[in-house]
Design an enzyme around this catalytic site. Structure first.
Site: not given
Ligand SMILES: CC(C)(COP(=O)(O)OP(=O)(O)OC[C@H]1O[C@@H](n2cnc3c(N)ncnc32)[C@H](O)[C@@H]1OP(=O)(O)O)[C@@H](O)C(=O)NCCC(=O)NCCS
Length: 215
Positions: A135, A144
């Site tokens: 709400h 998104h």
């Molecule tokens: C948050 C996010 C955008 C980060 O992406 P990024 O900047 O490329 O980060 P990286 O993959 O390089 O990860 C960097 C660090 O953060 C950590 N990390 C990444 N995503 C995380 C999350 N959601 N929660 C906790 N830690 C996370 C990784 O394990 C990594 O840790 P490390 O350095 O200790 O190895 C991505 O991981 C994410 O969660 N995307 C959402 C995906 C999603 O929901 N998609 C749905 C589509 S419908």
């Protein structure tokens, strides 16, 4: 009677959008993709065409957006508008929308999406499978919510922002524009524009440019 609809995009998200339309009784006549290599392919048994095919049928066919990337989706909406092509919204029959909520043009509500009382969801938004907009929430254009994301009562999600799968924004907390919130994050403090934040509690991890690139 609604007009036939083509879905822009030919990937996984486009398939789910097409499926939701088919379940509501809309005639889906194919997919549109800018990659010429995909022309002539079939997705869910339906043909993939290029944009020129759609433009030639602007008077007879509407388009629904099957593109997950927020900025690309906005660009393609503008391109379709300029070509005089009507934009179709998508409401899966299992989505629930409060009578007092408003949902913008071309927004896509997937199965079990819930939009609760007095929420305002902007145009071009995706409220993905089982995502909840509680709400009095305000969602900006081309944002998104990934599957299972939750915006608690009175919170806000800025234009072009994304909530990852299962991310939660607590009540009355605002996420700025162009911001990416990671999967399963719990956002308990306001987040600024153009950052990547994740974790429990969510913390800002890096800055983005206003076009979505890392600075
Ligand atoms: C948050 C996010 C955008 C980060 O992406 P990024 O900047 O490329 O980060 P990286 O993959 O390089 O990860 C960097 C660090 O953060 C950590 N990390 C990444 N995503 C995380 C999350 N959601 N929660 C906790 N830690 C996370 C990784 O394990 C990594 O840790 P490390 O350095 O200790 O190895 C991505 O991981 C994410 O969660 N995307 C959402 C995906 C999603 O929901 N998609 C749905 C589509 S419908």
């Amino acid at each position: 009677m609604s007009r036939p609809v083509a879905v822009y995009g030919a990937g996984g998200h486009a398939k789910v959008v097409a499926d939701a339309l088919l379940l509501t009784g809309v005639e889906v006549i194919g997919f549109i993709d800018d990659d010429p290599a995909l022309e002539g392919d079939r997705v869910l048994t339906l043909p993939v065409h290029g944009f020129a095919w759609l433009r030639e049928r602007a008077r007879d066919v509407d388009v629904a957006m099957g593109i997950g990337d927020n900025r690309v989706r906005a660009l393609l909406v503008r391109r379709c508008r300029e070509a005089g092509i009507g934009l179709a919204g998508v409401v899966h029959p299992a989505a629930v929308v409060a009578a007092s909520a408003s949902v913008g043009e071309g927004t896509v509500l997937m199965a079990r999406a819930v939009i609760n009382a007095d929420a305002v969801v902007g145009p071009g938004v995706i409220v993905n499978t089982s995502a909840v907009v509680e709400h009095d929430v305000v969602v900006g254009e081309f944002a998104h919510l990934s599957p299972g994301a939750v915006l608690a009562g009175g919170s806000a999600l800025g234009a072009f922002s994304s909530l990852g799968v299962g991310a939660v924004v607590l009540d009355d907390i605002a996420v700025g524009a162009g911001t990416i919130v990671g999967a399963n994050a719990v956002v308990n403090r306001h987040l600024p524009d153009d950052v990547v934040a994740y974790g429990v509690p969510a913390r800002v991890r890096r800055q983005l440019t206003p076009t979505g690139a890392t600075e």
